[in-house]
Write a protein that holds these residues in place. Structure first.
Motif, PDB file in Angstrom:
ATOM      1  N   LYS A   3       0.815  -1.216   0.000  1.00 39.43           N
ATOM      2  CA  LYS A   3       0.000   0.000   0.000  1.00 39.43           C
ATOM      3  C   LYS A   3       0.848   1.264   0.000  1.00 39.43           C
ATOM      4  O   LYS A   3       0.309   2.364  -0.192  1.00 39.43           O
ATOM      5  CB  LYS A   3      -0.930   0.002   1.213  1.00 39.43           C
ATOM      6  N   GLY A   4       2.138   1.117   0.260  1.00 44.59           N
ATOM      7  CA  GLY A   4       3.027   2.274   0.233  1.00 44.59           C
ATOM      8  C   GLY A   4       2.983   3.139   1.473  1.00 44.59           C
ATOM      9  O   GLY A   4       3.461   4.275   1.434  1.00 44.59           O
ATOM     10  N   ASN A   5       2.443   2.612   2.572  1.00 43.55           N
ATOM     11  CA  ASN A   5       2.333   3.438   3.777  1.00 43.55           C
ATOM     12  C   ASN A   5       3.117   2.911   4.980  1.00 43.55           C
ATOM     13  O   ASN A   5       3.046   3.478   6.064  1.00 43.55           O
ATOM     14  CB  ASN A   5       0.864   3.633   4.158  1.00 43.55           C
ATOM     15  N   ILE A   6       3.837   1.802   4.807  1.00 39.77           N
ATOM     16  CA  ILE A   6       4.670   1.260   5.887  1.00 39.77           C
ATOM     17  C   ILE A   6       6.063   0.993   5.320  1.00 39.77           C
ATOM     18  O   ILE A   6       6.212   0.249   4.349  1.00 39.77           O
ATOM     19  CB  ILE A   6       4.079  -0.036   6.469  1.00 39.77           C
ATOM     20  N   PRO A   7       7.115   1.575   5.912  1.00 37.99           N
ATOM     21  CA  PRO A   7       8.477   1.339   5.412  1.00 37.99           C
ATOM     22  C   PRO A   7       9.118   0.120   6.085  1.00 37.99           C
ATOM     23  O   PRO A   7       9.106  -0.017   7.296  1.00 37.99           O
ATOM     24  CB  PRO A   7       9.207   2.621   5.822  1.00 37.99           C
ATOM     25  N   HIS A   8       9.671  -0.766   5.258  1.00 42.96           N
ATOM     26  CA  HIS A   8      10.425  -1.900   5.797  1.00 42.96           C
ATOM     27  C   HIS A   8      11.905  -1.540   5.941  1.00 42.96           C
ATOM     28  O   HIS A   8      12.559  -1.937   6.896  1.00 42.96           O
ATOM     29  CB  HIS A   8      10.253  -3.118   4.912  1.00 42.96           C
ATOM     30  N   LEU A   9      12.420  -0.801   4.994  1.00 45.62           N
ATOM     31  CA  LEU A   9      13.752  -0.229   5.139  1.00 45.62           C
ATOM     32  C   LEU A   9      13.858   0.993   4.240  1.00 45.62           C
ATOM     33  O   LEU A   9      13.082   1.169   3.305  1.00 45.62           O
ATOM     34  CB  LEU A   9      14.864  -1.251   4.839  1.00 45.62           C
ATOM     35  N   SER A  10      14.809   1.858   4.558  1.00 52.56           N
ATOM     36  CA  SER A  10      15.031   3.055   3.765  1.00 52.56           C
ATOM     37  C   SER A  10      16.506   3.406   3.824  1.00 52.56           C
ATOM     38  O   SER A  10      17.213   3.032   4.760  1.00 52.56           O
ATOM     39  CB  SER A  10      14.180   4.226   4.281  1.00 52.56           C
ATOM     40  N   GLY A  11      16.977   4.102   2.808  1.00 53.03           N
ATOM     41  CA  GLY A  11      18.383   4.456   2.799  1.00 53.03           C
ATOM     42  C   GLY A  11      18.785   5.165   1.530  1.00 53.03           C
ATOM     43  O   GLY A  11      17.956   5.750   0.826  1.00 53.03           O
ATOM     44  N   TYR A  12      20.087   5.086   1.224  1.00 55.76           N
ATOM     45  CA  TYR A  12      20.604   5.795   0.061  1.00 55.76           C
ATOM     46  C   TYR A  12      21.821   5.072  -0.489  1.00 55.76           C
ATOM     47  O   TYR A  12      22.466   4.278   0.206  1.00 55.76           O
ATOM     48  CB  TYR A  12      20.975   7.239   0.410  1.00 55.76           C
ATOM     49  N   VAL A  13      22.108   5.347  -1.741  1.00 58.72           N
ATOM     50  CA  VAL A  13      23.340   4.941  -2.402  1.00 58.72           C
ATOM     51  C   VAL A  13      24.099   6.213  -2.750  1.00 58.72           C
ATOM     52  O   VAL A  13      23.516   7.152  -3.289  1.00 58.72           O
ATOM     53  CB  VAL A  13      23.063   4.117  -3.673  1.00 58.72           C
ATOM     54  N   GLN A  14      25.389   6.249  -2.437  1.00 54.29           N
ATOM     55  CA  GLN A  14      26.226   7.399  -2.769  1.00 54.29           C
ATOM     56  C   GLN A  14      27.402   6.914  -3.605  1.00 54.29           C
ATOM     57  O   GLN A  14      28.178   6.053  -3.188  1.00 54.29           O
ATOM     58  CB  GLN A  14      26.744   8.077  -1.497  1.00 54.29           C
ATOM     59  N   TRP A  15      27.520   7.448  -4.847  1.00 50.96           N
ATOM     60  CA  TRP A  15      28.644   7.062  -5.703  1.00 50.96           C
ATOM     61  C   TRP A  15      29.932   7.679  -5.154  1.00 50.96           C
ATOM     62  O   TRP A  15      29.940   8.799  -4.633  1.00 50.96           O
ATOM     63  CB  TRP A  15      28.432   7.550  -7.135  1.00 50.96           C
ATOM     64  N   HIS A  16      31.034   6.970  -5.302  1.00 49.26           N
ATOM     65  CA  HIS A  16      32.338   7.516  -4.946  1.00 49.26           C
ATOM     66  C   HIS A  16      32.950   8.248  -6.137  1.00 49.26           C
ATOM     67  O   HIS A  16      32.838   7.778  -7.280  1.00 49.26           O
ATOM     68  CB  HIS A  16      33.283   6.399  -4.501  1.00 49.26           C
TER      69      HIS A  16
END
Length: 291
Positions: free
Chosen positions: A277-290
């Motif tokens: 449903k898009g209303n509960i997060p299981h995980l979140s984060g980011y990718v950052q290129w070097h």
């Protein structure tokens, strides 16, 4: 006094380590955040083989010359257990909660490349729910650092007071890109077979209920690997060195339909794995290129 345990070519056996996990722990004194100075090393481990191919299938990675950036975590898992089940660690293995994870890939690691792995305990500190500490993992090839991981782990303590702290409302931003993620009921058992992580909460409904969960929940590091495998298939993915961070948020009960939601950001990607449903997060984060 620093205590280091070294293995050559062969990691410690998992069965004896799981046996050690069942032994009583020394009680931690007061609110002390001091942890023993422990480390374990594995000198000379090959990154290829049939287990790598099974891991790719379970997590959805396409085959490339380089191994998935999450694969060294699996190679180091016996060392994680060796450190965490040491008799001087003052809390039990079962019940620890993996809350955050950083992986820093300095360069792609070739399939079949030999690595030297090192695992140690890092910083620890008190938080509202208990004690958080870091488990540090490093991989070197020919003496050069090629990969690092920081896992933040929570040792829960009973909360004082009669009432529960009020829950803050979830703040979710919707990103531009979305794809469906199917999580079959057997995912936990398949991942356990290839990773060695056989925590009962991930295997069966019955074993998960023993620890207070209504159904088995997916491994956090499977979820992170599945997200990475999908992001790597996108047209804006960049090869080379990168950092991928995630916060493990709400349990992903199996079977499940979920969605990966992501967007381009300055120098990388932001992502979140949500329920259908898009209303509960299981995980979140980011990718950052070097650079």
């Amino acid at each position: 006094m620093s205590q280091n345990t070294e293995y050559r070519n062969q990691p410690p056996g998992l069965l004896p380590l799981y046996g050690r996990a069942l032994l009583p722990r020394k009680k931690q004194r007061g609110d002390s955040a001091a942890l023993p100075d422990l480390s374990a090393q594995l000198i000379g481990v090959a990154t290829g083989g049939s287990d790598l191919n099974r891991y790719r299938r379970v997590c959805g990675f396409e085959r490339h010359r380089a191994v998935p950036a999450t694969w060294p975590h699996v190679l180091a898992f016996p060392l994680h257990l060796r450190v965490l089940t040491d008799s001087r660690v003052p809390f039990p293995l079962l019940g620890l909660v993996h809350v955050r994870n950083w992986i820093i890939q300095h360069r792609p690691i070739g399939e079949g490349e030999n690595l030297d792995l090192d695992v140690s305990l890092g910083e620890a500190g008190q938080v509202s729910k208990g004690l958080e500490f870091e488990l540090l993992t490093r991989a070197r090839s020919a003496g050069r650092l090629v990969w690092e991981e920081i896992s933040t782990i929570l040792f829960l303590r009973p909360q004082s007071g009669n009432g529960k702290a009020p829950k803050e409302p979830l703040q979710l931003e919707t990103y531009a890109n979305t794809c469906d993620v199917q999580v079959p009921k057997s995912t936990g058992r398949q991942y356990a077979a290839v990773s060695g992580d056989r925590n009962p909460i991930h295997l069966y409904t019955l074993t998960a209920r023993m620890f207070g969960f209504p159904r088995a929940i997916a491994h956090g590091m499977w979820s992170k690997a599945r997200v990475l495998s999908l992001l790597e298939q996108q047209s804006d993915w960049q090869d080379g060195g990168f950092t991928i961070h995630c916060d493990f948020r709400k349990p992903l009960f199996m079977p499940a339909s979920a969605m990966l939601n992501w967007q381009a950001s300055a120098g990388g990607l932001d992502y979140q794995l949500l329920n259908s449903k898009g209303n509960i997060p299981h995980l979140s984060g980011y990718v950052q290129w070097h650079a």
